[in-house]
Design a protein around this motif. Structure first.
Motif, PDB file in Angstrom:
ATOM      1  N   PHE A   1       1.102   4.486 -28.937  1.00 62.23           N
ATOM      2  CA  PHE A   1      -0.329   4.411 -28.643  1.00 62.23           C
ATOM      3  C   PHE A   1      -1.053   5.576 -29.316  1.00 62.23           C
TER       4      PHE A   1
ATOM      5  N   PHE B   1     -14.482  15.781 -22.375  1.00 58.07           N
ATOM      6  CA  PHE B   1     -13.227  15.036 -22.578  1.00 58.07           C
ATOM      7  C   PHE B   1     -12.158  15.456 -21.573  1.00 58.07           C
TER       8      PHE B   1
ATOM      9  N   LEU C   1     -22.537  15.772 -26.287  1.00 56.90           N
ATOM     10  CA  LEU C   1     -21.431  15.456 -25.373  1.00 56.90           C
ATOM     11  C   LEU C   1     -21.558  16.257 -24.077  1.00 56.90           C
TER      12      LEU C   1
ATOM     13  N   VAL D   1     -21.984   7.426 -23.431  1.00 59.77           N
ATOM     14  CA  VAL D   1     -22.354   8.705 -24.050  1.00 59.77           C
ATOM     15  C   VAL D   1     -23.452   8.490 -25.101  1.00 59.77           C
TER      16      VAL D   1
ATOM     17  N   THR E   1     -16.980   4.124 -22.299  1.00 57.84           N
ATOM     18  CA  THR E   1     -17.336   5.557 -22.232  1.00 57.84           C
ATOM     19  C   THR E   1     -18.165   5.928 -23.465  1.00 57.84           C
ATOM     20  N   THR E   2     -17.758   5.409 -24.617  1.00 55.85           N
ATOM     21  CA  THR E   2     -18.466   5.750 -25.848  1.00 55.85           C
ATOM     22  C   THR E   2     -19.898   5.212 -25.801  1.00 55.85           C
TER      23      THR E   2
ATOM     24  N   LEU F   1      -7.345  -0.011 -21.512  1.00 51.89           N
ATOM     25  CA  LEU F   1      -7.621   1.038 -22.494  1.00 51.89           C
ATOM     26  C   LEU F   1      -8.806   0.654 -23.377  1.00 51.89           C
TER      27      LEU F   1
ATOM     28  N   HIS G   1      -3.156  13.192 -11.032  1.00 53.96           N
ATOM     29  CA  HIS G   1      -3.988  12.074 -11.484  1.00 53.96           C
ATOM     30  C   HIS G   1      -3.326  10.760 -11.080  1.00 53.96           C
TER      31      HIS G   1
ATOM     32  N   THR H   1      -3.478  18.080 -18.777  1.00 55.75           N
ATOM     33  CA  THR H   1      -2.569  16.966 -19.063  1.00 55.75           C
ATOM     34  C   THR H   1      -3.294  15.672 -19.383  1.00 55.75           C
ATOM     35  N   ASN H   2      -4.406  15.413 -18.702  1.00 60.20           N
ATOM     36  CA  ASN H   2      -5.088  14.131 -18.893  1.00 60.20           C
ATOM     37  C   ASN H   2      -6.274  14.222 -19.855  1.00 60.20           C
ATOM     38  N   HIS H   3      -6.343  15.311 -20.610  1.00 55.24           N
ATOM     39  CA  HIS H   3      -7.414  15.449 -21.608  1.00 55.24           C
ATOM     40  C   HIS H   3      -7.458  14.187 -22.461  1.00 55.24           C
ATOM     41  N   CYS H   4      -8.674  13.723 -22.767  1.00 57.21           N
ATOM     42  CA  CYS H   4      -8.842  12.445 -23.462  1.00 57.21           C
ATOM     43  C   CYS H   4      -8.074  12.407 -24.794  1.00 57.21           C
TER      44      CYS H   4
ATOM     45  N   VAL I   1     -11.263  10.132 -32.130  1.00 53.69           N
ATOM     46  CA  VAL I   1     -11.863   8.829 -32.421  1.00 53.69           C
ATOM     47  C   VAL I   1     -13.277   8.783 -31.833  1.00 53.69           C
ATOM     48  N   ALA I   2     -13.408   9.258 -30.589  1.00 51.15           N
ATOM     49  CA  ALA I   2     -14.711   9.198 -29.910  1.00 51.15           C
ATOM     50  C   ALA I   2     -15.755   9.984 -30.693  1.00 51.15           C
TER      51      ALA I   2
ATOM     52  N   GLN J   1      -9.771  -1.406 -34.114  1.00 49.49           N
ATOM     53  CA  GLN J   1      -8.721  -0.440 -33.792  1.00 49.49           C
ATOM     54  C   GLN J   1      -7.601  -1.083 -32.963  1.00 49.49           C
TER      55      GLN J   1
HETATM   56  C1  HEM Z   1     -17.365   9.706 -26.025  1.00 54.79           C
HETATM   57  C2  HEM Z   1     -16.378   8.946 -25.584  1.00 54.79           C
HETATM   58  C3  HEM Z   1     -15.325   9.383 -24.620  1.00 54.79           C
HETATM   59  C4  HEM Z   1     -15.383  10.301 -23.607  1.00 54.79           C
HETATM   60  C5  HEM Z   1     -16.568  11.162 -23.203  1.00 54.79           C
HETATM   61  C6  HEM Z   1     -14.083  10.306 -22.959  1.00 54.79           C
HETATM   62  C7  HEM Z   1     -13.745  11.126 -21.892  1.00 54.79           C
HETATM   63  C8  HEM Z   1     -12.529  11.112 -21.232  1.00 54.79           C
HETATM   64  C9  HEM Z   1     -12.174  11.948 -20.106  1.00 54.79           C
HETATM   65  C10 HEM Z   1     -13.088  12.951 -19.415  1.00 54.79           C
HETATM   66  C11 HEM Z   1     -10.905  11.667 -19.764  1.00 54.79           C
HETATM   67  C12 HEM Z   1     -10.072  12.376 -18.687  1.00 54.79           C
HETATM   68  C13 HEM Z   1      -9.997  11.605 -17.393  1.00 54.79           C
HETATM   69  C14 HEM Z   1      -9.364  12.443 -16.288  1.00 54.79           C
HETATM   70  O1  HEM Z   1      -9.015  13.600 -16.489  1.00 54.79           O
HETATM   71  O2  HEM Z   1      -9.251  11.906 -15.178  1.00 54.79           O
HETATM   72  C15 HEM Z   1     -10.446  10.628 -20.661  1.00 54.79           C
HETATM   73  C16 HEM Z   1      -9.208  10.035 -20.601  1.00 54.79           C
HETATM   74  C17 HEM Z   1      -8.773   9.098 -21.492  1.00 54.79           C
HETATM   75  N1  HEM Z   1      -9.430   8.649 -22.630  1.00 54.79           N
HETATM   76 FE1  HEM Z   1     -11.298   9.118 -23.192  1.00 54.79          FE
HETATM   77  N2  HEM Z   1     -13.261   9.411 -23.595  1.00 54.79           N
HETATM   78  C18 HEM Z   1     -13.969   8.835 -24.623  1.00 54.79           C
HETATM   79  C19 HEM Z   1     -13.519   7.907 -25.534  1.00 54.79           C
HETATM   80  C20 HEM Z   1     -12.213   7.489 -25.623  1.00 54.79           C
HETATM   81  C21 HEM Z   1     -11.677   6.651 -26.674  1.00 54.79           C
HETATM   82  C22 HEM Z   1     -12.480   6.140 -27.877  1.00 54.79           C
HETATM   83  C23 HEM Z   1     -10.367   6.424 -26.361  1.00 54.79           C
HETATM   84  C24 HEM Z   1      -9.313   5.627 -27.100  1.00 54.79           C
HETATM   85  C25 HEM Z   1      -9.377   5.277 -28.347  1.00 54.79           C
HETATM   86  C26 HEM Z   1     -10.083   7.112 -25.121  1.00 54.79           C
HETATM   87  C27 HEM Z   1      -8.888   7.091 -24.466  1.00 54.79           C
HETATM   88  C28 HEM Z   1      -8.624   7.746 -23.278  1.00 54.79           C
HETATM   89  C29 HEM Z   1      -7.388   7.588 -22.521  1.00 54.79           C
HETATM   90  C30 HEM Z   1      -6.218   6.692 -22.886  1.00 54.79           C
HETATM   91  C31 HEM Z   1      -7.482   8.438 -21.401  1.00 54.79           C
HETATM   92  C32 HEM Z   1      -6.439   8.630 -20.278  1.00 54.79           C
HETATM   93  C33 HEM Z   1      -5.639   9.887 -20.528  1.00 54.79           C
HETATM   94  C34 HEM Z   1      -4.625  10.154 -19.406  1.00 54.79           C
HETATM   95  O3  HEM Z   1      -4.772   9.637 -18.314  1.00 54.79           O
HETATM   96  O4  HEM Z   1      -3.718  10.959 -19.643  1.00 54.79           O
HETATM   97  N3  HEM Z   1     -11.221   7.756 -24.712  1.00 54.79           N
HETATM   98  N4  HEM Z   1     -11.447  10.324 -21.557  1.00 54.79           N
END
Ligand code: HEM
Length: 409
Positions: free
Chosen positions: A103, A351, A288, A255, A251-252, A244, A67, A355-358, A363-364, A155
Motif C-alpha cells: 500500500f 496530518f 493546511l 481541506v 479529507t482532501t 482508504l 488508535h 505512529t498514525n501520521h498520515c 500525495v495530499a 491512483q
Molecule cells: C489534505 C488531505 C489529507 C489530510 C489533511 C489527512 C490527514 C490525516 C490525519 C490527521 C491522519 C491521522 C489520523 C489519526 O491519527 O487518527 C491521517 C491518516 C491516514 N491518512 Fe490521511 N490525510 C489526507 C489525505 C490522505 C491521502 C490522499 C491518503 C492516501 C492516498 C491518506 C491516507 C491516510 C491513511 C491510510 C491514514 C491512516 C494511517 C494509520 O492509521 O496509521 N490521507 N490522515
C-alpha cells in the motif's frame, strides 16, 4: 473550570460547531484554562477533549493511547460507528496481513511525479467546462470535488467516471449520528458491492494495462501471493480499499473547500498566492494549518492510567485530539486565526503525528497544490459570489464541508 467535574448537566456535548469559517470560542477558552477537559460525545459517552498543542502532540505520540482499540465494541465511542471496524482500522488490517508495504509503495512520494501531469490535464478539462457557463458556479461541485476524485480513481485503479451514488455513500459513511445502525450498514453494503465490482474490473484482462502500479493492482497481487490462510477475503479487501479511497478523497476535498473559502474571504490572499506560478510551500502549509477540516476529532483509547496536563486519565477512557484547536494554539502560532501565507516555522498537526501520521501526506500536498495552481492561473480574479458569512456548512459530517461554494470570475 475544574476539568474533572462534570457540572449539573454532565459534560458539554462535543463536537461544538460545524462552522468552517471560524473556530468555536470554547476551544480557545479551554486551551487557556484546561487543555484536557471532559466532554460528552454524540453517543452520550464521556471523553477527554485535548485542545492544547503540547497536550495534542503528547496524545498522538504516546504508545499508551491506542488508535486500534477505538473500534473495540466495549470502549466509549466518538460516534455510532458508521463503517465496519475493519475499515476504521484498515492500516492495522493491512499490517496484520503483511500488505502494508505494498500500500505504501502505491501511495509513495515517487508516485507524485505521475500524478502531476495527469492532474494538470484533468484540471484543464474541468476548468474549461466551468468557464463555458455563465457565473456564478459552484466551485465545490464543478472542480474541488471531481478533480481529487479523478486523481484518487487513477491512483487506486478505478475508472475515472462521475458517479452520483458515490457522493451519497461517502456522505452517509462519514456522517455523525444522523443515520440508524441499519441505514449505515445498508449504505456500506451497497458501497462494498460497488467497490468489489471495481476491483474485479481493475484486475480483469481489459483494464490490467491501465491499472499497473495502482493500489488495487498492487494489493490484489500481493494478497494472491499470500498463503491461503493469511489472505484477505474479497469482501475484506473491498472494505479496506473502499475505506482508504473514501477517506483519502474526502479529507482532501474538505481541506480544499476550506482553503478556498478562506483564500476568497481574506482580503488580498487570492492575489498574494496568484503572484507565483506555483503555490509556495509556506502558503500550502499555512492553508493546511488554518483549515478547520476535522469536525470531530482524532480518537484514542488509554491502555493504562496516566496523568496529562494535571488530569487523571484511566485505562479504557476515550481521549479526543481536537486538531483544529491545537493548530490555532496561540502559545505556538502567533496570531493563530490570521491566515499568514508566509508563516515559518509552521509545525501544524494537520496530518497527525506519531505512529498514525498520515501516510498519504506527500500525495495530499501534491493534490492540494495541483488543484489550486491551475485555478489561480485560469481565474486570477476569482471571488466568492456570496458574503463569507452566508456560506452554510453541512451540520452532520465528520469532515467540515460547505454545502456549496458559489464563485464568480
Ligand atoms: C489534505 C488531505 C489529507 C489530510 C489533511 C489527512 C490527514 C490525516 C490525519 C490527521 C491522519 C491521522 C489520523 C489519526 O491519527 O487518527 C491521517 C491518516 C491516514 N491518512 Fe490521511 N490525510 C489526507 C489525505 C490522505 C491521502 C490522499 C491518503 C492516501 C492516498 C491518506 C491516507 C491516510 C491513511 C491510510 C491514514 C491512516 C494511517 C494509520 O492509521 O496509521 N490521507 N490522515
Amino acid at each position: 473550570m475544574n476539568p474533572e467535574a462534570d457540572g449539573p448537566h454532565g459534560p458539554p456535548p462535543y463536537p461544538f460547531s460545524s462552522n468552517g469559517s471560524r473556530p468555536d470560542p470554547r476551544c480557545r477558552e479551554w486551551q487557556r484554562v484546561s487543555p484536557v477537559a471532559r466532554v460528552r460525545t454524540n453517543t452520550g459517552d464521556h471523553a477527554w477533549l485535548v485542545t492544547g498543542y503540547e497536550a495534542a502532540r503528547h496524545v498522538l505520540t504516546d504508545d499508551r493511547l491506542s488508535h486500534s482499540l477505538t473500534t473495540h465494541p466495549d470502549v466509549p465511542k466518538l460516534d455510532v460507528p458508521p463503517i465496519p471496524a475493519t475499515v476504521a482500522n484498515s492500516m492495522k488490517r493491512l499490517e496484520d496481513s503483511g500488505l502494508f508495504a505494498e500500500f505504501m509503495r502505491a501511495i509513495s512520494p515517487s508516485r507524485c511525479d505521475w500524478i502531476r501531469p495527469c492532474m494538470a490535464q484533468l484540471a484543464d478539462e474541468l476548468l474549461r467546462d466551468m468557464s463555458a457557463v455563465d457565473p456564478p458556479a459552484d466551485l465545490l461541485k464543478e472542480y474541488l470535488y471531481p478533480l481529487p476524485h479523478f486523481v484518487a480513481c487513477r491512483q487506486f485503479g478505478f475508472p475515472p467516471v462521475k458517479d452520483a451514488r458515490y457522493l451519497r455513500w461517502s456522505q452517509v459513511a462519514l456522517s455523525m449520528s444522523v443515520h440508524s445502525p441499519r441505514q449505515l450498514e445498508d449504505n456500506w453494503n451497497e458501497y462494498r458491492a460497488h467497490v468489489l465490482h471495481l476491483i474485479e474490473a481493475a484486475v480483469s484482462g481489459d483494464r490490467r494495462q491501465d491499472t499497473a502500479g495502482s493500489v488495487v493492482e498492487r494489493l490484489t497481487t500481493a494478497n494472491d501471493a499470500l498463503p491461503r490462510d493469511d489472505r484477505l477475503e474479497p469482501a475484506e479487501l473491498a472494505d479496506v480499499m473502499g475505506g482508504l479511497f473514501m477517506a483519502s478523497h474526502m479529507t482532501t476535498v474538505s481541506v480544499l473547500a476550506l482553503s478556498l473559502a478562506t483564500l476568497l474571504s481574506t482580503p488580498g490572499a487570492w492575489e498574494q498566492v496568484s503572484r507565483t506560478p506555483e503555490v509556495p510551500s509556506a502558503a500550502l502549509e499555512e492553508l493546511l494549518r488554518h483549515a478547520l477540516w476535522i469536525h470531530d476529532a482524532l480518537p484514542r483509547i488509554a491502555t493504562e492510567d496516566m496523568e496529562m496536563a494535571g488530569v487523571r486519565i484511566r485505562a479504557g477512557d476515550l481521549v479526543l485530539t481536537c486538531v483544529d484547536a491545537a493548530n490555532r494554539d496561540p502559545r505556538v502560532f502567533t496570531g493563530p486565526d490570521t491566515l499568514d501565507l508566509t508563516r515559518s516555522p509552521n509545525p501544524h498537526l494537520a496530518f497527525g503525528l506519531g505512529t498514525n501520521h498520515c501516510p498519504g501526506s506527500a500525495v495530499a500536498r501534491t493534490v492540494v497544490r495541483g488543484t489550486l495552481t491551475p485555478l489561480l492561473l485560469r481565474f486570477p480574479r476569482l471571488r466568492l459570489a456570496v458574503e463569507p458569512a452566508e456560506i452554510s456548512w453541512r451540520p452532520d459530517e465528520q469532515l467540515r464541508m460547505p454545502e456549496t461554494l458559489p464563485v464568480r470570475w
